[in-house]
Design a protein around this motif. Sequence first.
Motif, PDB file in Angstrom:
ATOM      1  N   VAL A   1      -8.754   2.903  28.829  1.00 43.28           N
ATOM      2  CA  VAL A   1      -8.098   3.102  27.539  1.00 43.28           C
ATOM      3  C   VAL A   1      -6.870   3.986  27.681  1.00 43.28           C
ATOM      4  O   VAL A   1      -5.805   3.670  27.167  1.00 43.28           O
ATOM      5  N   TYR A   2      -7.027   5.107  28.375  1.00 47.02           N
ATOM      6  CA  TYR A   2      -5.933   6.066  28.496  1.00 47.02           C
ATOM      7  C   TYR A   2      -5.273   5.946  29.862  1.00 47.02           C
ATOM      8  O   TYR A   2      -5.720   6.534  30.839  1.00 47.02           O
ATOM      9  N   GLY A   3      -4.217   5.140  29.919  1.00 49.92           N
ATOM     10  CA  GLY A   3      -3.524   4.968  31.187  1.00 49.92           C
ATOM     11  C   GLY A   3      -2.378   3.996  31.038  1.00 49.92           C
ATOM     12  O   GLY A   3      -2.324   3.207  30.096  1.00 49.92           O
ATOM     13  N   ASP A   4      -1.474   4.048  31.991  1.00 50.25           N
ATOM     14  CA  ASP A   4      -0.317   3.150  31.972  1.00 50.25           C
ATOM     15  C   ASP A   4      -0.723   1.741  32.387  1.00 50.25           C
ATOM     16  O   ASP A   4      -1.778   1.511  32.982  1.00 50.25           O
ATOM     17  N   SER A   5       0.147   0.805  32.091  1.00 47.55           N
ATOM     18  CA  SER A   5      -0.070  -0.586  32.475  1.00 47.55           C
ATOM     19  C   SER A   5      -0.230  -0.709  33.991  1.00 47.55           C
ATOM     20  O   SER A   5       0.394   0.040  34.753  1.00 47.55           O
ATOM     21  N   THR A   6      -1.076  -1.632  34.399  1.00 50.46           N
ATOM     22  CA  THR A   6      -1.409  -1.924  35.801  1.00 50.46           C
ATOM     23  C   THR A   6      -2.134  -0.769  36.503  1.00 50.46           C
ATOM     24  O   THR A   6      -2.150  -0.693  37.727  1.00 50.46           O
ATOM     25  N   SER A   7      -2.784   0.103  35.738  1.00 54.28           N
ATOM     26  CA  SER A   7      -3.634   1.123  36.365  1.00 54.28           C
ATOM     27  C   SER A   7      -4.774   0.465  37.134  1.00 54.28           C
ATOM     28  O   SER A   7      -5.281   1.030  38.111  1.00 54.28           O
TER      29      SER A   7
ATOM     30  N   ASP B   1     -16.174 -18.037  41.380  1.00 47.81           N
ATOM     31  CA  ASP B   1     -17.565 -17.894  41.819  1.00 47.81           C
ATOM     32  C   ASP B   1     -17.979 -16.454  42.056  1.00 47.81           C
ATOM     33  O   ASP B   1     -19.165 -16.151  42.144  1.00 47.81           O
ATOM     34  N   CYS B   2     -16.994 -15.545  42.204  1.00 44.42           N
ATOM     35  CA  CYS B   2     -17.300 -14.136  42.453  1.00 44.42           C
ATOM     36  C   CYS B   2     -16.223 -13.292  41.789  1.00 44.42           C
ATOM     37  O   CYS B   2     -15.039 -13.384  42.153  1.00 44.42           O
ATOM     38  N   VAL B   3     -16.623 -12.488  40.813  1.00 42.99           N
ATOM     39  CA  VAL B   3     -15.660 -11.751  39.997  1.00 42.99           C
ATOM     40  C   VAL B   3     -16.089 -10.291  39.887  1.00 42.99           C
ATOM     41  O   VAL B   3     -17.271  -9.981  39.750  1.00 42.99           O
ATOM     42  N   LEU B   4     -15.112  -9.413  39.918  1.00 39.21           N
ATOM     43  CA  LEU B   4     -15.342  -7.978  39.801  1.00 39.21           C
ATOM     44  C   LEU B   4     -14.921  -7.497  38.412  1.00 39.21           C
ATOM     45  O   LEU B   4     -13.857  -7.861  37.915  1.00 39.21           O
ATOM     46  N   ALA B   5     -15.770  -6.668  37.801  1.00 38.23           N
ATOM     47  CA  ALA B   5     -15.388  -5.934  36.587  1.00 38.23           C
ATOM     48  C   ALA B   5     -15.505  -4.447  36.912  1.00 38.23           C
ATOM     49  O   ALA B   5     -16.538  -3.999  37.412  1.00 38.23           O
ATOM     50  N   VAL B   6     -14.446  -3.696  36.644  1.00 40.24           N
ATOM     51  CA  VAL B   6     -14.464  -2.260  36.903  1.00 40.24           C
ATOM     52  C   VAL B   6     -13.916  -1.533  35.684  1.00 40.24           C
ATOM     53  O   VAL B   6     -13.028  -2.037  34.987  1.00 40.24           O
ATOM     54  N   GLY B   7     -14.474  -0.376  35.403  1.00 38.31           N
ATOM     55  CA  GLY B   7     -13.977   0.452  34.315  1.00 38.31           C
ATOM     56  C   GLY B   7     -13.869   1.895  34.772  1.00 38.31           C
ATOM     57  O   GLY B   7     -14.694   2.363  35.569  1.00 38.31           O
ATOM     58  N   PHE B   8     -12.861   2.589  34.290  1.00 38.36           N
ATOM     59  CA  PHE B   8     -12.672   3.993  34.658  1.00 38.36           C
ATOM     60  C   PHE B   8     -11.933   4.694  33.539  1.00 38.36           C
ATOM     61  O   PHE B   8     -11.286   4.070  32.697  1.00 38.36           O
ATOM     62  N   GLU B   9     -12.052   6.011  33.511  1.00 34.12           N
ATOM     63  CA  GLU B   9     -11.327   6.788  32.521  1.00 34.12           C
ATOM     64  C   GLU B   9     -11.142   8.211  33.027  1.00 34.12           C
ATOM     65  O   GLU B   9     -12.092   8.845  33.510  1.00 34.12           O
ATOM     66  N   GLN B  10      -9.912   8.695  32.941  1.00 34.83           N
ATOM     67  CA  GLN B  10      -9.596  10.095  33.205  1.00 34.83           C
ATOM     68  C   GLN B  10      -9.176  10.688  31.867  1.00 34.83           C
ATOM     69  O   GLN B  10      -8.053  10.521  31.428  1.00 34.83           O
ATOM     70  N   MET B  11     -10.114  11.369  31.218  1.00 34.77           N
ATOM     71  CA  MET B  11      -9.895  11.814  29.840  1.00 34.77           C
ATOM     72  C   MET B  11      -9.398  13.254  29.792  1.00 34.77           C
ATOM     73  O   MET B  11      -9.519  14.015  30.754  1.00 34.77           O
TER      74      MET B  11
END
Length: 395
Positions: A55-61, A103-113
């Motif tokens: 949510v809090y970050g620049d594009s292409t983080s 056939d193989c997909v990654l989902a990642v989430g991160f946040e530096q608040m």
Amino acid sequence: MTKNATIVAGVGMIKFSKPGASDSYDEMGAAAIRAALADSGLGYEDVQQAYAGYVYGDSTSGQKALYHVGMTGIPVINVNNNCSTGSTALFLARQAIEHGVADCVLAVGFEQMQPGALGSHWTDRPTPFDDFDAETDALVGNSQVPLALRYFGGAGKSHMEKFGTKLNDFAKIRAKASRHATRNPLALFDREVTEDEVMAAPMMWEGVMTRLMACPPTCGGAAAILCSESFAKKHNIPTTVSIRAQSMTTDYASTFEAHDMMQVVGYDMTAGASKQVQEQSGIGIEEVDVVELHDCFAHNELITYEGLGLCPEGGAQQFIADGDNTYGGKFVTNPSGGLLSKGHPLGATGLAQCYELTHQLRGTAEARQVEGAKTALQHNLGLGGACVVTLYQAA
């Protein structure tokens, strides 16, 4: 159209931290990805697409985090859907598998608040919350109270007025979250607090909320690798946990037309998504063993019991009193400690829920294991708004 089964091949998560005490967002995201890859037994070269949520970050983080792990030229899609960002990335990854795009997909989430209450970083334009703020002003006022607290405190206040819910009912939820968190080595707050301690905490809204009833800003990362059943078999990946159904809803007209703070914070989005996953899967809510739901405030956990259908509308107070939200009850809710105790790094939260439920269904949740867990439900909510509900099953 025939749809491919979606297997959860690997999950990874790092321990969440307070703002200022974490690594940078890209390092946290990369650490979570590496953990998910190791859990799956796959290499980054096996990943065909990636969805990165923050949510809090620049594009292409997302690329910044992923490039620490590998640079293979794959599509990387950056996702921002407020507090439901992590599960939105999961939703997109699951769609790609289900419809045969990959056939193989990654989902990642991160946040530096950052410390303190949530707020807008763009003050020179309309915010997505203008309409929500106007409705909240009309219903509860208290403009001096921070934005998120007004929303969810207002929803809790509405439930209190309609059904006679008491402040100590929310305190019981917070105390339960802390008891669960003592079993989770990845929880940020792992100290047990009693109902009395929650009630004695500083009052943030008189008669409505104490400080301990709200989750704090948190930093962290989590990730999941999804694959098709054929890919799993080809790569000797156990098909132990699969996503049986998933739904994303956004706001209905009732969000504003009902003139009720429970609707403003997404009650109907929750109810709609829960109904859809039950219809998709043919699995009734009564068959669910374990739930990770969006307890950004104890108030939201309480109203979500009813929105998901874990108990009847107006029945949450009795549901809590009967212990049906914890071990030995009907539905073990937030065995991880939830957002209240585990922490809530916005972009990572939905994938941290996936991490927890995957381990529950594998039977590898150690001290927090829900005995015999076979069916799990995930609920992740973002105001503005979007709600993702995911139903998992063990083989």
